[in-house]
Design a protein around this motif. Structure first.
Motif, PDB file in Angstrom:
ATOM      1  N   LYS A   1       0.838  -1.185   0.000  1.00 58.82           N
ATOM      2  CA  LYS A   1       0.000   0.000   0.000  1.00 58.82           C
ATOM      3  C   LYS A   1       0.883   1.249   0.000  1.00 58.82           C
ATOM      4  O   LYS A   1       1.977   1.253   0.563  1.00 58.82           O
ATOM      5  CB  LYS A   1      -0.887   0.011   1.236  1.00 58.82           C
ATOM      6  CG  LYS A   1      -1.923  -1.069   1.246  1.00 58.82           C
ATOM      7  CD  LYS A   1      -2.785  -0.902   2.470  1.00 58.82           C
ATOM      8  CE  LYS A   1      -3.886  -1.932   2.474  1.00 58.82           C
ATOM      9  NZ  LYS A   1      -4.768  -1.783   3.619  1.00 58.82           N
TER      10      LYS A   1
ATOM     11  N   THR B   1       0.528   3.973   1.672  1.00 58.53           N
ATOM     12  CA  THR B   1       0.770   4.496   3.021  1.00 58.53           C
ATOM     13  C   THR B   1       1.879   3.713   3.729  1.00 58.53           C
ATOM     14  O   THR B   1       2.670   4.290   4.470  1.00 58.53           O
ATOM     15  CB  THR B   1      -0.513   4.446   3.864  1.00 58.53           C
ATOM     16  OG1 THR B   1      -1.030   3.123   3.866  1.00 58.53           O
ATOM     17  CG2 THR B   1      -1.549   5.401   3.346  1.00 58.53           C
ATOM     18  N   THR B   2       1.955   2.414   3.485  1.00 54.04           N
ATOM     19  CA  THR B   2       3.005   1.594   4.080  1.00 54.04           C
ATOM     20  C   THR B   2       4.365   1.996   3.529  1.00 54.04           C
ATOM     21  O   THR B   2       5.332   2.126   4.280  1.00 54.04           O
ATOM     22  CB  THR B   2       2.747   0.099   3.802  1.00 54.04           C
ATOM     23  OG1 THR B   2       1.431  -0.231   4.239  1.00 54.04           O
ATOM     24  CG2 THR B   2       3.767  -0.763   4.511  1.00 54.04           C
TER      25      THR B   2
ATOM     26  N   LEU C   1       5.301   5.436   5.023  1.00 50.45           N
ATOM     27  CA  LEU C   1       5.765   5.319   6.400  1.00 50.45           C
ATOM     28  C   LEU C   1       7.142   4.680   6.484  1.00 50.45           C
ATOM     29  O   LEU C   1       7.969   5.068   7.321  1.00 50.45           O
ATOM     30  CB  LEU C   1       4.751   4.549   7.238  1.00 50.45           C
ATOM     31  CG  LEU C   1       3.419   5.263   7.493  1.00 50.45           C
ATOM     32  CD1 LEU C   1       2.448   4.346   8.226  1.00 50.45           C
ATOM     33  CD2 LEU C   1       3.643   6.543   8.270  1.00 50.45           C
TER      34      LEU C   1
END
Length: 124
Positions: A2, A4-5, A8
């Motif tokens: 993903k 967002t992963t 981060l």
């Protein structure tokens, strides 16, 4: 993965790299000298680093004698930065609290603290 992963993970990697960079650069400097007592304890042969906050230049000086250290770090002494050619003046700020030592600062013509001195770590 993903987005967002991945984001981060990249932010975490950048934070770790920044922390390692700061720790490494501080380990190359040694003890920062801030009080008049620390300057009085300098001996012949000690290496000191002048570090400019404005241009990030550094200059290493080996003290020739205790008198040399006393002359360099008396109130009103002038140091010229090798990088930005700014004139820094040594100022000793007295403390009203008797438990604290007077603080030594290097300020420019405007009164801003722009240089600091550190004792070079041994073995270089």
């Amino acid at each position: 993965m993903k987005p967002t992963t991945v984001f981060l993970a990249v932010v975490g990697l950048l934070a770790v790299c920044a922390t390692v960079s700061v720790v490494y650069s501080r380990s190359r400097i040694g003890e920062v000298l801030r009080s008049a007592d620390q300057f009085a304890q300098l001996k012949t042969g000690d290496r000191i680093l002048y570090l400019c906050r404005q241009c990030d230049s550094r200059r290493e000086v080996t003290l020739a004698s205790a008198a040399d250290a006393a002359e360099r770090f008396k109130e009103g002494a002038v140091i010229i930065c090798p990088g930005c050619n700014d004139r820094m003046r040594l100022v000793i700020d007295p403390h009203t609290d008797s438990a604290q030592q007077p603080r030594v600062r290097f300020v420019n013509e405007k009164g801003g603290e722009c240089m600091y001195v550190a004792k070079a770590p041994p073995g270089k």
